[in-house]
Design an enzyme around this catalytic site. Structure first.
Site, mmCIF file in Angstrom:
data_model
loop_
_atom_site.group_PDB
_atom_site.id
_atom_site.type_symbol
_atom_site.label_atom_id
_atom_site.label_comp_id
_atom_site.label_asym_id
_atom_site.label_seq_id
_atom_site.Cartn_x
_atom_site.Cartn_y
_atom_site.Cartn_z
ATOM 1 N N ILE A 8 -34.185 -16.964 -32.773
ATOM 2 C CA ILE A 8 -34.267 -15.531 -33.041
ATOM 3 C C ILE A 8 -32.895 -14.917 -33.320
ATOM 4 O O ILE A 8 -32.788 -13.933 -34.050
ATOM 5 C CB ILE A 8 -34.994 -14.792 -31.886
ATOM 6 C CG1 ILE A 8 -35.500 -13.421 -32.339
ATOM 7 C CG2 ILE A 8 -34.119 -14.716 -30.643
ATOM 8 C CD1 ILE A 8 -36.478 -12.782 -31.367
ATOM 9 N N GLY A 29 -32.528 -17.846 -20.874
ATOM 10 C CA GLY A 29 -33.508 -17.824 -21.957
ATOM 11 C C GLY A 29 -33.054 -17.053 -23.179
ATOM 12 O O GLY A 29 -31.880 -17.056 -23.544
ATOM 13 N N VAL A 30 -34.007 -16.372 -23.808
ATOM 14 C CA VAL A 30 -33.722 -15.634 -25.041
ATOM 15 C C VAL A 30 -32.728 -14.505 -24.775
ATOM 16 O O VAL A 30 -31.882 -14.202 -25.615
ATOM 17 C CB VAL A 30 -35.023 -15.124 -25.702
ATOM 18 C CG1 VAL A 30 -35.660 -13.984 -24.929
ATOM 19 C CG2 VAL A 30 -34.788 -14.703 -27.136
ATOM 20 N N ASP A 31 -32.787 -13.894 -23.609
ATOM 21 C CA ASP A 31 -31.878 -12.808 -23.250
ATOM 22 C C ASP A 31 -30.433 -13.290 -23.290
ATOM 23 O O ASP A 31 -29.566 -12.665 -23.919
ATOM 24 C CB ASP A 31 -32.259 -12.282 -21.861
ATOM 25 C CG ASP A 31 -31.567 -10.993 -21.475
ATOM 26 O OD1 ASP A 31 -31.007 -10.300 -22.351
ATOM 27 O OD2 ASP A 31 -31.612 -10.655 -20.279
ATOM 28 N N SER A 114 -42.043 -12.001 -21.570
ATOM 29 C CA SER A 114 -42.527 -12.318 -20.217
ATOM 30 C C SER A 114 -43.141 -13.706 -20.064
ATOM 31 O O SER A 114 -43.538 -14.070 -18.965
ATOM 32 C CB SER A 114 -43.522 -11.262 -19.700
ATOM 33 O OG SER A 114 -42.853 -10.082 -19.352
ATOM 34 N N GLY A 116 -41.691 -16.650 -20.410
ATOM 35 C CA GLY A 116 -40.766 -17.661 -19.913
ATOM 36 C C GLY A 116 -40.675 -17.602 -18.399
ATOM 37 O O GLY A 116 -41.675 -17.744 -17.688
#
Length: 169
Positions: A8, A29-31, A114, A116
């Site tokens: 992403i 994670g993605v954050d 949410s 993950g």
């Protein structure tokens, strides 16, 4: 709407959605990936915004990302489904689509908010995410809504739900 297996942080879209924590401080994670790719300016701007409760979204610039904007959506932690998690998750996607309209976003990329570390079951989350975005798409101004997958199990859940959101699904 489309599903895509990708990073992403590398997508050339107007906005990406960050599955953020309530402190908007980056993390795993993605954050964490979004914060690392955007650079320290992102965290500095996030610090000016204060906390963000589950179900709400805050907007920042994209900084070093190809995306112009980052929508920081704080999803719910799954607690078994009886603590308002479904409504909070739906609110995340609804607010993202409202913000897309307000900011003139034509292309937006969503992670599986949410699903993950927050433990929301993907088979429950996918129909919510896809349903709300599909419902709000015509009035939003968004021409390209991308759901970015990273985990094979989550990807399969989204693929199944995606078929059911199509007009002939």
């Amino acid at each position: 709407m489309r599903l895509l297996k990708a990073d992403i942080t590398k997508l050339e879209v107007d906005a990406i959605v960050n599955a953020a924590n309530g402190a908007l401080s980056g993390g795993g994670g993605v954050d964490g990936a979004i914060h690392r790719a955007a650079g320290p300016e992102l965290l500095a701007e996030c610090r000016t915004l204060g906390r963000c409760p589950p179900g709400e979204v805050r907007v920042t610039q994209g900084y070093r990302l190809p995306a112009r904007l980052v929508f920081h959506a704080v999803g719910p932690v799954w607690r078994g489904g009886e603590a308002g998690e479904t409504d909070q998750l739906a609110a995340c996607y609804r607010h993202c689509m409202e913000l897309a309209r307000e900011h003139g976003v034509r292309s937006i990329a969503f992670p599986a908010i949410s699903c993950g570390i927050y433990g929301f079951p993907a088979e429950k989350a996918a129909p919510i995410a896809l349903g709300i975005v599909a419902e709000m798409l015509p009035e939003s101004g968004v021409e390209d809504a991308i759901f970015v997958m990273f985990d094979p199990g989550i990807e399969r859940a989204y693929e199944r739900a995606f078929v059911n959101t199509q007009p002939n699904g």
